[in-house]
Enzyme design. Structure first.
Site, short mmCIF file in Angstrom:
data_model
loop_
_atom_site.label_atom_id
_atom_site.label_comp_id
_atom_site.label_asym_id
_atom_site.label_seq_id
_atom_site.Cartn_x
_atom_site.Cartn_y
_atom_site.Cartn_z
N GLY A 176 -88.80 92.30 1.58
CA GLY A 176 -89.19 93.67 1.04
C GLY A 176 -89.99 94.49 1.46
CG ASP A 215 -84.09 87.74 -0.77
OD1 ASP A 215 -83.16 87.65 -0.25
OD2 ASP A 215 -85.35 88.68 -0.79
CG HIS A 259 -93.09 92.23 29.22
ND1 HIS A 259 -94.14 92.06 29.58
CD2 HIS A 259 -93.42 93.32 28.33
CE1 HIS A 259 -95.23 92.54 29.19
NE2 HIS A 259 -94.90 93.41 28.32
CD GLN A 285 -87.65 91.19 -2.11
OE1 GLN A 285 -88.25 92.17 -2.09
NE2 GLN A 285 -87.21 90.55 -0.94
CG ASP A 333 -87.86 87.76 11.19
OD1 ASP A 333 -87.17 88.48 11.40
OD2 ASP A 333 -88.64 87.63 10.18
CG ASP A 339 -81.79 86.26 7.53
OD1 ASP A 339 -80.71 85.95 7.76
OD2 ASP A 339 -82.21 87.36 8.16
CB SER A 340 -80.76 84.30 2.26
OG SER A 340 -81.00 85.69 1.72
N GLY A 341 -79.13 86.44 4.51
CA GLY A 341 -78.27 87.60 4.30
C GLY A 341 -78.63 88.54 3.40
N GLY A 342 -79.63 88.37 2.71
CA GLY A 342 -80.18 89.33 1.78
C GLY A 342 -80.45 90.74 2.24
CG PHE A 343 -82.95 92.99 5.75
CD1 PHE A 343 -83.76 93.66 5.55
CD2 PHE A 343 -82.50 93.45 7.11
CE1 PHE A 343 -84.34 94.87 5.80
CE2 PHE A 343 -82.81 94.41 7.76
CZ PHE A 343 -83.72 95.35 7.17
#
Length: 376
Positions: free
Chosen positions: A221, A146, A340, A194, A271, A92-96
């Site tokens: 988002g 984003d 598990h 978004q 994910d 992922d881009s790091g936006g979150f």
């Protein structure tokens, strides 16, 4: 990347497909275990391959950029070699992560200036340098930079943020086109829809992202605190617009029930940290409901933790033993629950795929949702 649709459900939008990438074929629908800092927490790569057996895992640009740092990954020959993983990786881009640092970051048109959660040092992410960082990390699928809006979110803010995400996307594409590959395999680029929980914004964003013509598309988002019904409603709006011939990735989702309901809405990729994080806290997901293994009721239950499970830990250890491990704060208990849960999530997606191909997905999904919505 080549994406092939192999089956469609007659009663829903569920689809079975396959993505051909340079590190192997990914059969969809798929759950991608989260390996934030180059490791799926608590699981050896050998266990990941042999027991959980995902076609693709996820790494995080923000965390890998800070530690071990991009130059070390590049010297190792890319993330695949650094962590000894010869299958596919998505970053992922790091936006979150930047969104989650709300008290320690400043968003401008140029990009985002943020303070490291590790040592307080200041850094800047722009659409351009995030593309360069992901080139050097070397994931098979890389994400656009984003802004992930919070929930709840003011309409005007969500609108401004969405348009900035679109402008950032244009900059990502422009810079990526002139940034050569770092390693001897291809990378596939996904932009991100978004628009918060506003239908008109989601429609606008989905149309903009669809027109970008990327090989696959993502929805961001969501799963940031909104009710599940809102998530499903926004997903349905977006999947009606995104190209059917391309894979769709719903980022950061979610519970086993969330996964099945979104598969029914036409999502191919997921994910979430839930199976690993909740596993470390003693929560076991099963086809018949959720187990809190720390409860006293399991103290003398010597039955296997999950007789239907697909991993070796499911029948190797009893509920009483795993509860004991948590009682004495032994790390093995956390590892057992993690293995598990990941095994269950992968089984759930592969079983969904079988049911789609067999034409029986919807009744199976409805039965599974009812069964899994229980506390055992």
């Amino acid at each position: 990347m080549q994406f092939t649709l192999e089956g469609l459900d007659k009663e829903s939008q569920a689809r079975a497909g396959s993505m051909k990438l340079d590190h192997g074929v990914v059969e969809t629908p798929i759950f991608m275990p989260v390996g934030t800092v180059g490791t799926v927490k608590g699981v050896h790569q050998r266990e990941l391959k042999d027991e959980i057996n995902p076609d693709i895992i996820l790494g995080n640009t923000y965390h890998l950029y800070l530690r071990p740092q991009t130059n070390i990954i590049e010297k190792a020959g890319g993330l695949h070699k650094f962590m000894n993983w010869d299958r596919n990786i998505l970053t992922d881009s790091g936006g979150f992560q930047v969104y989650s640092l709300s008290a320690n970051r400043k968003i401008k048109e140029e990009g985002v200036k943020f303070k490291s959660h590790i040592d307080g040092s200041f850094h800047t992410f722009t659409p351009e340098n995030v593309m360069e960082i992901q080139r050097k990390i070397g994931a098979d699928i890389i994400m656009a930079f984003d802004e992930c809006t919070p929930y709840p979110c003011d309409y005007n803010y969500a609108k401004r943020s969405m348009h900035m995400t679109h402008r950032w996307l244009d900059r990502c594409i422009k810079h990526l086109d002139k940034t050569p590959l770092t390693y001897d395999y291809n990378q596939t680029f996904f932009p991100i829809v978004q628009g918060s929980t506003y239908k008109d914004l989601r429609q606008q964003s989905a149309e903009y992202i669809a027109n970008a013509g990327a090989a696959g598309n993502a929805i961001g988002g969501l799963s940031v605190g909104e009710p599940a019904e809102e998530m499903y409603a926004m997903t349905e709006v977006v999947t009606a617009i995104l190209p059917k011939e391309k894979p769709r990735y719903l980022m950061g989702v979610g519970t086993p029930i969330n996964l099945l309901e979104n598969v029914a809405l036409g999502i191919d990729m997921f994910d979430c940290v839930m199976p690993t994080r909740n596993g470390r806290n003693g929560m076991l997901f099963t086809a018949h409901g959720t187990i809190n293994i720390k409860n006293k009721k399991w103290e003398q239950d010597f039955s296997p933790i999950d007789e239907m499970g697909i991993t070796w830990v499911d029948t190797e250890y009893s509920k009483a033993y795993v509860r004991h491990l948590f009682t004495v704060n032994e790390m093995l208990g956390r590892q057992i629950c993690t293995i598990h849960n990941l095994g269950f999530y992968l089984w759930l997606m592969r079983e969904a795929r079988k049911q789609i191909l067999a034409g029986t997905f919807t009744p199976w999904k409805n039965k599974m949702v009812q069964q899994m919505d229980k506390r055992l």
